[in-house]
Motif scaffolding. Structure first.
Motif, PDB file in Angstrom:
ATOM      1  N   HIS A  44       0.823  -1.208   0.000  1.00 25.22           N
ATOM      2  CA  HIS A  44       0.000   0.000   0.000  1.00 25.22           C
ATOM      3  C   HIS A  44       0.859   1.261   0.000  1.00 25.22           C
ATOM      4  O   HIS A  44       0.482   2.262  -0.606  1.00 25.22           O
ATOM      5  CB  HIS A  44      -0.991  -0.026   1.171  1.00 25.22           C
ATOM      6  N   ARG A  45       2.009   1.207   0.663  1.00 27.63           N
ATOM      7  CA  ARG A  45       2.947   2.342   0.588  1.00 27.63           C
ATOM      8  C   ARG A  45       3.461   2.516  -0.833  1.00 27.63           C
ATOM      9  O   ARG A  45       3.633   3.638  -1.308  1.00 27.63           O
ATOM     10  CB  ARG A  45       4.132   2.120   1.532  1.00 27.63           C
ATOM     11  N   ASN A  48       0.878   4.314  -2.883  1.00 30.42           N
ATOM     12  CA  ASN A  48       0.564   5.692  -2.510  1.00 30.42           C
ATOM     13  C   ASN A  48       1.740   6.650  -2.492  1.00 30.42           C
ATOM     14  O   ASN A  48       1.531   7.849  -2.363  1.00 30.42           O
ATOM     15  CB  ASN A  48      -0.110   5.697  -1.134  1.00 30.42           C
ATOM     16  N   SER A  49       2.958   6.159  -2.615  1.00 26.18           N
ATOM     17  CA  SER A  49       4.118   7.039  -2.518  1.00 26.18           C
ATOM     18  C   SER A  49       5.082   6.802  -3.675  1.00 26.18           C
ATOM     19  O   SER A  49       5.713   5.749  -3.760  1.00 26.18           O
ATOM     20  CB  SER A  49       4.844   6.806  -1.192  1.00 26.18           C
TER      21      SER A  49
END
Length: 71
Positions: A44-45, A48-49
């Motif tokens: 998920h990181r 999103n990044s």
């Protein structure tokens, strides 16, 4: 036919390294490995990044290993 963006290519590379670690080192089935990766905070990181996505695969894999050990 649309081409893949750099973000998609990097995400596939990072995801494949995590899947390979689970299937070859920890002997997960591919289905279990896929579910584990997709459900992880590390994945998920990555989604999103962009900064995190651009990190090296060893750096991300190390974070993924630490996350697995914390379970």
């Amino acid at each position: 036919m649309p081409t893949e963006s750099n973000k998609e290519i990097l995400l596939k590379i990072q995801m494949n390294s995590m899947l390979e670690y689970l299937t070859k080192t920890l002997k997960y089935s591919y289905g279990d490995a896929f579910n584990t990766v997709v459900g992880s905070k590390t994945y998920h990181r990555l989604l999103n990044s962009t900064l995190y996505l651009n990190q090296g695969t060893l750096y991300v894999l190390d974070d993924f290993r630490k996350e697995l050990e914390s379970y």
